[in-house]
Design an enzyme around this catalytic site. Structure first.
Site, PDB file in Angstrom:
ATOM      1  N   ASP A 136       0.767  -1.457   0.172  1.00 40.79           N
ATOM      2  CA  ASP A 136       0.127  -0.217  -0.070  1.00 40.79           C
ATOM      3  C   ASP A 136       0.619   1.353   0.049  1.00 40.79           C
ATOM      4  O   ASP A 136       2.157   1.009  -0.230  1.00 40.79           O
ATOM      5  CB  ASP A 136      -0.867  -0.072   1.107  1.00 40.79           C
ATOM      6  CG  ASP A 136      -2.242   1.066   1.001  1.00 40.79           C
ATOM      7  OD1 ASP A 136      -1.809   1.624   0.409  1.00 40.79           O
ATOM      8  OD2 ASP A 136      -3.222   0.043   0.936  1.00 40.79           O
ATOM      9  N   HIS A 212      -3.275   2.709  -4.508  1.00 40.58           N
ATOM     10  CA  HIS A 212      -2.459   3.081  -2.785  1.00 40.58           C
ATOM     11  C   HIS A 212      -1.189   2.188  -3.833  1.00 40.58           C
ATOM     12  O   HIS A 212      -0.814   1.198  -3.452  1.00 40.58           O
ATOM     13  CB  HIS A 212      -3.663   1.819  -2.280  1.00 40.58           C
ATOM     14  CG  HIS A 212      -4.664   1.668  -2.013  1.00 40.58           C
ATOM     15  ND1 HIS A 212      -4.852   2.531  -0.732  1.00 40.58           N
ATOM     16  CD2 HIS A 212      -5.695   1.939  -2.624  1.00 40.58           C
ATOM     17  CE1 HIS A 212      -6.234   3.265  -0.742  1.00 40.58           C
ATOM     18  NE2 HIS A 212      -6.549   2.218  -1.518  1.00 40.58           N
ATOM     19  N   GLU A 273     -10.171   2.255  -5.296  1.00 32.28           N
ATOM     20  CA  GLU A 273      -9.850   3.748  -4.924  1.00 32.28           C
ATOM     21  C   GLU A 273      -8.898   4.121  -6.060  1.00 32.28           C
ATOM     22  O   GLU A 273      -8.177   5.091  -5.315  1.00 32.28           O
ATOM     23  CB  GLU A 273      -9.341   4.045  -3.285  1.00 32.28           C
ATOM     24  CG  GLU A 273     -10.510   3.310  -2.310  1.00 32.28           C
ATOM     25  CD  GLU A 273     -10.356   3.324  -0.446  1.00 32.28           C
ATOM     26  OE1 GLU A 273     -11.000   4.073  -0.443  1.00 32.28           O
ATOM     27  OE2 GLU A 273      -9.309   3.004  -0.971  1.00 32.28           O
TER      28      GLU A 273
HETATM   29  C1  ACM Z   1     -11.099  -0.950   0.753  1.00 31.31           C
HETATM   30  O1  ACM Z   1     -11.049  -0.532   1.868  1.00 31.31           O
HETATM   31  N1  ACM Z   1     -10.387   0.177   0.142  1.00 31.31           N
HETATM   32  C2  ACM Z   1     -10.110  -2.314  -0.022  1.00 31.31           C
END
Ligand code: ACM
Length: 430
Positions: A136, A212, A273
């Site tokens: 991440d 991420h 995201e």
């Molecule tokens: C997440 O909570 N972005 C998978």
């Protein structure tokens, strides 16, 4: 029906398993009642105590079933004050194949010994998948030999506190006195995989892409967007999906991952995201599809977060974390693993008076009360993000006992009063 040498497994469990969690599908204390036939499901078992012979009788299709039987037998003994009950018969099977717990080791790193303890605690609850969120923005946690800076550089940072992870200010070498971080070598990960397998748990790795990805871009800036030089966690932490080098990077990483995680292990590709200004929905979809197909060509099931699936990526299993807006996925018939943030986000505080810093609350009772929606549901999972979790103690406080309630729902146990579950929980954790 075979009488199995349950004792070694039983002794292992006696120390830990006390209440019967998850509750069995069928249990009878009536000696006249016949035992139902063994269900033809992975992990199923029947179990009976023959008081005349002083033996447990077990029937199971596989190691998972034998392990489940041993845990249940230990719980029955515990519940009966230390000896087997005079008559008891259990017929039990998990309704869902995927009974998962997730662990984010990127935001804060947890060393192998903590992961092993996490696995032990999962096993006693008959959970069977550990989803490791290995990468991440704040840190890369798995050795990739072709890209050594991922771990020599991007696994370490200055300890500036939670969510303060802008790489220009946190970057640091591993020998600095105020360093925080770590990673698993490939050999350490292989050892963890074996350890988990011995306890009936498959470790499923996630490389979260193309978003991420700040840590990867900090280590190898050429895979990020040259036109977003001011990268940031809330800005552009997205791989450059228009640059073939980012796809090559992703495939190289997956290739090494497939050498660490044995055949049959799915690979989670992330896909959550990604703001559209960094990659248009179409760019994201095409890029992710190539990775899903790459996994499939190599005999691996791919998993993605729900954004990728609603954006049109296909031929994968989808993890649904949004609590709404995903109706089309349920209607599509494609396989889903459900980890909705309304019930199964264990980084949310377990009680209003919990001193943690995440505002949201998900109580044990809320987890226990979850109703599985209709659809092609492969299983359930709870996610434990660690932005705000910096110690082993806090990690276990957040995971347990809520994971016990998750397991009861993921096993598909018959509904029972919350008070009964609490009674078993007291036996289990006293
Ligand atoms: C997440 O909570 N972005 C998978």
């Amino acid at each position: 029906m075979r009488t199995l040498p349950l004792l070694p497994a039983l002794c292992m469990c006696l120390a830990v398993a006390q209440g019967i969690i998850p509750a069995p599908q069928h249990i009878s204390y009536n000696p006249a009642e016949p035992l139902p036939p063994l269900p033809q499901v992975e992990g199923a078992y029947t179990l009976r105590y023959d008081a005349r012979k002083g033996e447990w009788e077990v029937d199971a299709r596989d190691d998972a079933g034998r392990r489940h039987a041993a845990i249940t037998a230990a719980a029955l003994v515990r519940e009966n004050g230390g000896t087997p009950p005079p008559h008891v018969a259990v017929c039990d099977y998990p309704r869902y194949a995927w009974r998962g717990l997730h662990l984010d080791v990127s935001r804060h790193f947890f060393p192998p010994e903590v992961v092993r303890e996490y696995i032990d605690r999962m096993a006693e609850l008959k959970l069977n998948r550990l989803h490791l969120h290995l990468t991440d923005g704040p840190g890369w946690r798995i050795e990739i030999k072709k890209y050594p800076r991922l771990t020599s550089f991007a696994a370490w940072r200055k300890d500036l506190g939670v969510e303060d992870w802008d790489w220009p200010s946190i970057q640091i070498g591993p020998n600095h006195p105020k360093v925080e971080g770590g990673f698993y070598t490939q050999d350490e990960m292989r050892a963890l995989v074996q350890y988990a397998r011995g306890r009936g748990i498959m470790i499923v790795p996630e490389i979260d892409m193309p978003g991420h990805s700040y840590a990867a871009i900090a280590a190898y800036p050429e895979i990020g967007r040259a036109d977003f030089p001011q990268m940031g966690l809330r800005g552009g932490d997205v791989l450059d999906t228009a640059n073939p080098r980012s796809l090559e990077f992703a495939k190289d990483v997956l290739t090494e991952l497939m050498q660490v995680f044995p055949e049959g292990t799915p690979i989670h590709l992330g896909g959550d995201e990604v703001p559209p200004q960094f990659a248009t929905p179409r760019q994201q979809r095409d890029w992710m599809q190539q990775l899903v197909d790459f996994c499939r060509e190599h005999g691996r099931e791919a998993i993605v977060w729900d954004e990728a699936a609603t954006n049109g990526v296909q031929r994968q299993t989808t993890m649904v974390w949004h609590a709404s807006g995903t109706e089309s996925l349920f209607q599509s018939g494609a396989p889903l693993i459900l980890c909705p943030c309304s019930h199964f986000y264990f980084d949310y505080r377990p009680a209003e008076d919990d001193p943690g810093t995440v505002p949201a609350v998900i109580t044990l009772e809320k987890v226990f009360g979850y109703t599985v929606p209709q659809g092609n549901i492969r299983g359930l999972q709870a996610n434990l993000w660690t932005e705000h979790i910096t110690t082993r103690e806090r990690l276990f406080h957040m995971a347990f006992p809520r994971a016990a309630a998750l397991s009861e729902r993921a096993w598909g146990s018959p509904r029972r009063p919350f008070a009964d579950f609490l009674r078993d929980l007291r036996l289990l954790y006293n």
